[in-house]
Design an enzyme around this catalytic site. Sequence first.
Site, PDB file in Angstrom:
ATOM      1  CB  CYS A 252      -0.903   0.078   1.123  1.00 34.71           C
ATOM      2  SG  CYS A 252      -1.961  -1.433   1.259  1.00 34.71           S
TER       3      CYS A 252
ATOM      4  NE  ARG B  56       4.445   1.615  -0.582  1.00 36.30           N
ATOM      5  CZ  ARG B  56       5.749   1.146  -0.003  1.00 36.30           C
ATOM      6  NH1 ARG B  56       6.825   1.572  -0.653  1.00 36.30           N
ATOM      7  NH2 ARG B  56       5.476   0.755   1.090  1.00 36.30           N
TER       8      ARG B  56
ATOM      9  CD1 TRP C 222      -0.952  -5.845  -3.866  1.00 36.33           C
ATOM     10  CD2 TRP C 222      -0.758  -6.651  -1.916  1.00 36.33           C
ATOM     11  NE1 TRP C 222      -0.551  -7.408  -4.007  1.00 36.33           N
ATOM     12  CE2 TRP C 222      -0.443  -7.815  -2.796  1.00 36.33           C
ATOM     13  CE3 TRP C 222      -0.513  -7.057  -0.512  1.00 36.33           C
ATOM     14  CZ2 TRP C 222      -0.233  -9.054  -2.228  1.00 36.33           C
ATOM     15  CZ3 TRP C 222      -0.280  -8.342  -0.006  1.00 36.33           C
ATOM     16  CH2 TRP C 222      -0.041  -9.679  -1.013  1.00 36.33           C
TER      17      TRP C 222
ATOM     18  CG  ASN D 248       1.778   0.347   4.068  1.00 34.11           C
ATOM     19  OD1 ASN D 248       1.215  -0.906   3.875  1.00 34.11           O
ATOM     20  ND2 ASN D 248       2.886   0.538   3.856  1.00 34.11           N
ATOM     21  N   GLY D 249      -0.268  -1.937   6.236  1.00 33.16           N
ATOM     22  CA  GLY D 249       0.139  -2.956   7.084  1.00 33.16           C
ATOM     23  C   GLY D 249      -0.836  -3.806   7.650  1.00 33.16           C
TER      24      GLY D 249
ATOM     25  CD  GLU E 207      14.996 -11.964 -12.642  1.00 28.35           C
ATOM     26  OE1 GLU E 207      14.461 -12.854 -11.805  1.00 28.35           O
ATOM     27  OE2 GLU E 207      14.776 -11.020 -12.981  1.00 28.35           O
TER      28      GLU E 207
ATOM     29  CE  LYS F 268      12.145  -9.172 -14.120  1.00 23.64           C
ATOM     30  NZ  LYS F 268      11.979 -10.076 -12.962  1.00 23.64           N
TER      31      LYS F 268
ATOM     32  CD  GLU G  14       8.251 -10.917 -11.435  1.00 21.65           C
ATOM     33  OE1 GLU G  14       8.324 -10.324 -10.495  1.00 21.65           O
ATOM     34  OE2 GLU G  14       9.070 -10.793 -12.173  1.00 21.65           O
TER      35      GLU G  14
ATOM     36  CG  HIS H 190      17.465 -36.386 -12.158  1.00 21.76           C
ATOM     37  ND1 HIS H 190      17.882 -37.466 -12.119  1.00 21.76           N
ATOM     38  CD2 HIS H 190      18.849 -35.823 -12.692  1.00 21.76           C
ATOM     39  CE1 HIS H 190      19.046 -37.804 -12.375  1.00 21.76           C
ATOM     40  NE2 HIS H 190      19.546 -36.708 -12.720  1.00 21.76           N
TER      41      HIS H 190
ATOM     42  CE  LYS I  19      10.559  -1.883  -8.399  1.00 24.76           C
ATOM     43  NZ  LYS I  19      10.945  -3.048  -9.094  1.00 24.76           N
TER      44      LYS I  19
HETATM   45  C1  G6P Z   1       8.370  -8.200  -5.204  1.00 25.94           C
HETATM   46  C2  G6P Z   1       8.574  -7.726  -6.549  1.00 25.94           C
HETATM   47  C3  G6P Z   1       9.754  -8.451  -7.200  1.00 25.94           C
HETATM   48  C4  G6P Z   1      11.047  -8.148  -6.070  1.00 25.94           C
HETATM   49  C5  G6P Z   1      10.603  -8.797  -4.872  1.00 25.94           C
HETATM   50  C6  G6P Z   1      12.002  -8.620  -3.745  1.00 25.94           C
HETATM   51  O1  G6P Z   1       7.805  -9.383  -5.130  1.00 25.94           O
HETATM   52  O2  G6P Z   1       7.524  -7.812  -7.435  1.00 25.94           O
HETATM   53  O3  G6P Z   1      10.116  -7.833  -8.437  1.00 25.94           O
HETATM   54  O4  G6P Z   1      12.263  -9.039  -6.605  1.00 25.94           O
HETATM   55  O5  G6P Z   1       9.424  -7.973  -4.166  1.00 25.94           O
HETATM   56  O6  G6P Z   1      11.942  -7.238  -3.526  1.00 25.94           O
HETATM   57  P1  G6P Z   1      13.259  -6.405  -2.939  1.00 25.94           P
HETATM   58  O7  G6P Z   1      13.011  -4.899  -2.763  1.00 25.94           O
HETATM   59  O8  G6P Z   1      13.454  -7.211  -1.794  1.00 25.94           O
HETATM   60  O9  G6P Z   1      14.530  -6.638  -3.976  1.00 25.94           O
END
Ligand code: G6P
Length: 612
Positions: A2, A27, A74, A98-99, A485, A489, A492, A508, A607
């Site tokens: 949030c 956020r 969020w 927030n929280g 990674e 991507k 996501e 395996h 994020k």
């Molecule tokens: C969220 C984001 C990711 C990010 C992760 C960790 O899940 O969507 O893109 O890698 O948080 O975030 P940080 O700020 O701790 O790297």
Amino acid sequence: MCGIVGYLGFQDPKKVIVEGLKRLEYRGYDSAGIAVIHDNKIKTVRAEGKLKALEDKLATENFNGHLGIGHTRWATHGAPVEKNAHPHRVGEISIVHNGIIENYLDIKRELLDRGAKINSDTDSELVAHLINEEVLKTQNLFQAVQKTLGRLVGAFSIVVIWEKSPDELVAFKDGPPLIVGLGDKENFIISDVQAALQYTKNYVYLEDREIVHIQNKEVRYFSADAKPIEKKVNHLNWGTEQIEKMGFKHFMLKEIYEQPRAVAAAIQPHLNPETHQIEIKNLNFKSSSKEVFNKIERILFVACGTSYYAALVGKYLIEKTSRVPVDVDVASEFRYRQPIIQKNTLVVTISQSGETADTLAALRLAKDLNTHTLSITNVPQSSIDREAEGHLYMNSGVEVGVASTKAFTSTLALLNLLALEIAKARGHLTVAAENQAVKNLLAVPSQLETVLAFDKYFSEAAEKLKEFKGFLYLGRGVSYPIAMEGALKLKELAYLHAEGYAAGEMKHGPLALIDSRMAIVVVAPTDDLIEKTVSNLQEAKARGGKIISIGTGENEALKSMSEYYLSLPVADWMTNPLIATVPLQLMAYHLADSLGLDVDQPRNLAKSVTVE
Ligand code: G6P
């Protein structure tokens, strides 16, 4: 999660708050809302969905005033519908939160017993009830907030306004970030500096259990027991271009294209271009970094999401160059499994935002266990940065796209430096090897430019990927975490099922998945494992697997077995991961974009994950 904006000043609060919320939408974007005191009345407008829906509603509103709060959500407690959107108004009070309030059930029961009418499913509204009860008794907003705080258990940041006091904001932090922006005749309370960057560069970062009280132009800080405290004002040198798209279709695309500059900014402070030596600056350990790196017997990385995959690359880099054992943990697992941390362990937390709740909790746990800690963050003065003993900065600039890109490659560059510096401190790096490694690193920005210049091929490859229903991303050695990674991507951004796998593990289990609708994306730059990777691909190809490969130069063996081949410039094994990441980012980006998906704000994600 949030995003919060509080504003008191001479501008139209609607405009300032909505602009701020736009910067904070990363956020959370389940709903948004705003409350402004206009003619001694609180006016509230809230809307389900993205901020745009709120903007549309506000277009027909004429109220203004000079004080207000706003929120982008969020969802945690309660579905993402309008009645659960913030601000929550109860009696004379309006709050944004927030929280999570962990004891919300007790509070709810108590309020219902007293006959309160509860309108939403959120824990936040309950806090508004408590503050309203107090303000009715005390007729003092600060005292009402301060008294209520003692009732709350959890991790939360809140900002409160009172209808009877149109020149007053009170905010409290115990968990998620809350920052005070000090402007010229105007002040802000925000979750992230981006929200006020166009108005001020001066910020005060609240620590846990601190209260800020803004009355007219006066800003005062207090401990949770209402004792006045002094706070340091930080001056931030970021320009507003950081928070604009600068002609790119999406922030994510801009950030992918910023990688040459971001990587250069990450490494430059620590490299001597004349002697080609590494001098990691301002690590700020209590003892000298050489002493720390010499003494450590183990390194433990803790991180989440993309930062976790960067940490896995760090394991390969550090173990091979410096012979120090390295473990990597997902922060949410680490914090609850009573981890064993022996003496002389260095715990390294990686976090772009510096605010991820699980990573922060893991750092605090490591500190309680009395070990050296080092943070790698992109946001100076973020919670993780402030609390760690040693510091390294990505220097990537603001990353807005929810899916992390430039922060990842900048972290890989820093991990190269860290691996080399540790190797040097322990006598595992000759001067010649150090010089070569520095040259290799200095070459990365232009190699990244070269890869970016091939974007049209990544976009073509993305078209190919559309034919498939599932994706296996493969790699070996240091390319294995890059494959993971790449798969992340795709998940996501394009909402497609993708798995990152060690190429040697195919036989395996995953080989059973192979059919004409399963694509194999392989990260196979030339290194000492390339032949083994090619053999693994033969096994997949023999069973009908369709291969999209990323290799170095014109790798004929790879090319001949691939539906589509993407070429990387020649690089060293330690820097290959940086350049091999770009095609994976761009393929996921183009695929998601061509499917009409919101690449900057993928569904259900945020994020900065400030709840556990
Ligand atoms: C969220 C984001 C990711 C990010 C992760 C960790 O899940 O969507 O893109 O890698 O948080 O975030 P940080 O700020 O701790 O790297």
